[in-house]
Scaffold this active site. Sequence first.
Site, PDB file in Angstrom:
ATOM      1  N   ARG A 111       0.725  -1.358  -0.291  1.00 27.69           N
ATOM      2  CA  ARG A 111      -0.276   0.029  -0.198  1.00 27.69           C
ATOM      3  C   ARG A 111       1.252   1.417   0.122  1.00 27.69           C
ATOM      4  NH1 ARG A 111      -2.766  -3.008   3.088  1.00 27.69           N
ATOM      5  NH2 ARG A 111      -5.005  -3.659   2.367  1.00 27.69           N
ATOM      6  N   LYS A 159       2.358  11.480 -10.331  1.00 23.44           N
ATOM      7  CA  LYS A 159       1.702  10.819 -11.232  1.00 23.44           C
ATOM      8  C   LYS A 159       2.405   9.086 -10.986  1.00 23.44           C
ATOM      9  CE  LYS A 159      -0.979  13.533 -13.848  1.00 23.44           C
ATOM     10  NZ  LYS A 159      -1.716  14.670 -15.219  1.00 23.44           N
ATOM     11  N   GLU A 195       8.410  19.209 -24.207  1.00 26.01           N
ATOM     12  CA  GLU A 195       7.786  19.430 -22.441  1.00 26.01           C
ATOM     13  C   GLU A 195       8.541  20.868 -21.945  1.00 26.01           C
ATOM     14  OE1 GLU A 195       6.037  17.894 -20.705  1.00 26.01           O
ATOM     15  OE2 GLU A 195       5.763  15.862 -22.518  1.00 26.01           O
ATOM     16  N   LYS A 223       6.602  23.467 -12.053  1.00 27.50           N
ATOM     17  CA  LYS A 223       5.654  22.352 -12.253  1.00 27.50           C
ATOM     18  C   LYS A 223       5.672  22.267  -9.940  1.00 27.50           C
ATOM     19  CE  LYS A 223       4.860  18.117 -13.590  1.00 27.50           C
ATOM     20  NZ  LYS A 223       4.960  16.495 -14.212  1.00 27.50           N
ATOM     21  N   GLU A 230      -4.078  16.905  -9.302  1.00 28.94           N
ATOM     22  CA  GLU A 230      -4.832  17.679 -10.407  1.00 28.94           C
ATOM     23  C   GLU A 230      -6.711  17.991 -10.140  1.00 28.94           C
ATOM     24  OE1 GLU A 230      -5.261  16.235 -14.926  1.00 28.94           O
ATOM     25  OE2 GLU A 230      -2.655  15.862 -13.979  1.00 28.94           O
ATOM     26  N   ARG A 275      -3.230  22.579 -12.096  1.00 31.66           N
ATOM     27  CA  ARG A 275      -2.269  21.227 -12.660  1.00 31.66           C
ATOM     28  C   ARG A 275      -2.830  20.767 -14.336  1.00 31.66           C
ATOM     29  NH1 ARG A 275       0.349  16.556  -9.069  1.00 31.66           N
ATOM     30  NH2 ARG A 275       2.156  15.540 -11.706  1.00 31.66           N
ATOM     31  N   ASN A 328      -0.977  19.672 -19.363  1.00 26.52           N
ATOM     32  CA  ASN A 328      -1.118  18.847 -20.030  1.00 26.52           C
ATOM     33  C   ASN A 328      -1.402  19.079 -21.409  1.00 26.52           C
ATOM     34  OD1 ASN A 328      -1.284  15.691 -18.360  1.00 26.52           O
ATOM     35  ND2 ASN A 328      -2.942  17.139 -17.490  1.00 26.52           N
ATOM     36  N   HIS A 347      -1.286  17.156 -24.291  1.00 24.14           N
ATOM     37  CA  HIS A 347      -1.141  15.697 -24.213  1.00 24.14           C
ATOM     38  C   HIS A 347      -2.636  14.844 -24.508  1.00 24.14           C
ATOM     39  CE1 HIS A 347       1.734  16.601 -22.243  1.00 24.14           C
ATOM     40  NE2 HIS A 347       1.999  15.476 -21.531  1.00 24.14           N
ATOM     41  N   HIS A 390      -1.824  12.018 -26.726  1.00 20.16           N
ATOM     42  CA  HIS A 390      -2.104  10.298 -26.087  1.00 20.16           C
ATOM     43  C   HIS A 390      -2.989   9.920 -26.679  1.00 20.16           C
ATOM     44  CE1 HIS A 390      -0.804  11.592 -21.571  1.00 20.16           C
ATOM     45  NE2 HIS A 390      -0.074  11.059 -22.410  1.00 20.16           N
ATOM     46  N   HIS A 410       6.754  10.245 -26.764  1.00 26.18           N
ATOM     47  CA  HIS A 410       5.475  11.295 -26.159  1.00 26.18           C
ATOM     48  C   HIS A 410       5.870  12.367 -26.184  1.00 26.18           C
ATOM     49  CE1 HIS A 410       2.960  12.493 -23.084  1.00 26.18           C
ATOM     50  NE2 HIS A 410       4.044  13.514 -22.695  1.00 26.18           N
TER      51      HIS A 410
END
Length: 361
Positions: A121, A143, A185, A227, A237, A241, A245, A248, A252, A265
């Site tokens: 966990r 993330k 990026e 960031k 997010e 935040r 993206n 993205h 994606h 990417h």
Amino acid sequence: MNAPHTLEVGLGDRSYPILIGPGLLDAGEAWRPRIHGRHALVVSNETVAPLYLQRVMTQLDGLHAQTLTLPDGESFKNLAHVERVFEALADMGASRDACVIALGGGVIGDLAGFAAACWMRGIDFLQMPTTLLAMVDSSVGGKTGVNLKAGKNLVGAFHQPCAVVADTDTLATLPDREYRAGLAEVVKYGALGDADFLTWLEAHVDALNARDDAIIAKAIARCCAHKAAIVARDETERGERALLNLGHTFGHALETECGYGTLLHGEAVAIGMCQAAALSARLGMADAADGERLAHLLQTLQLPVTPPAGVDSDALLAHMRLDKKNLGGRLRLVLWRGIGRAEIVADVAEADVHAVLDHRG
């Protein structure tokens, strides 16, 4: 070794440092105190491990440290390879004070971090990014996750690292295409919220293309500072935040439809930012000239700005409907009001998105 540039992601008792500079892999005194238990598993890939794994292991002398080397590539960022991390942790008897060290690019960082989030966990993990893209983006902010056939990063968790150690010397062995993907990026930070930084990038294109060490280090530090500040304000997010993206959702979808690894990417993000700019212009939010300026900068950094030929726009839109930012079955995209002024836009009409995907927008 000169003192590294140090930033902090401020999250109260879960705050952690970002160390940026040359020679950090060999400077265990700078980062080993962040490892609190006696077990450490270094996860890397077949490209990075022969170059740097032994150097990291040397700094772990005295710990019960093991290694796991995975295949290299986005197509391996899946649950099957997360299970390999679990098996390695089980084999070494890793307890709740163990630490997973992610030595590699964004794929290794995301995958190993997700495994650390799940093992018992949640255990510590330490990011050691070796690509420009990972240094400026994926290693910071917690993330983690893996891909499914249905889409990118659909399974994951927010799980902050205990430190980010960005040894800029590792960029010397980075293939040119991977380096340029990272620059996408870098440009993103200027495009979404720092117009002065984008102007600075335009002024230093030649140095960036020549991989000037000092200029790259400055760019990394500025991106990480940007960031870190956003993550401190919006860790999971819920609002701001999501601006990180920019490009993205389009990107994606391209990665998923083309097959993971066909487009890197950063290449997909470069195309996606141009599509987001085109959609913003179509909706009357921004001047088309801003999108042209962004595309020109990306092209001077030798990045693609249009999708590969033959990509099905209907399929792309279907992938975009699965994006994690969507709410209530409606598209929710990061667009902009021009360079440095990104915003989240809800209820974007699919007809407008389709027009851009068809290159009619």
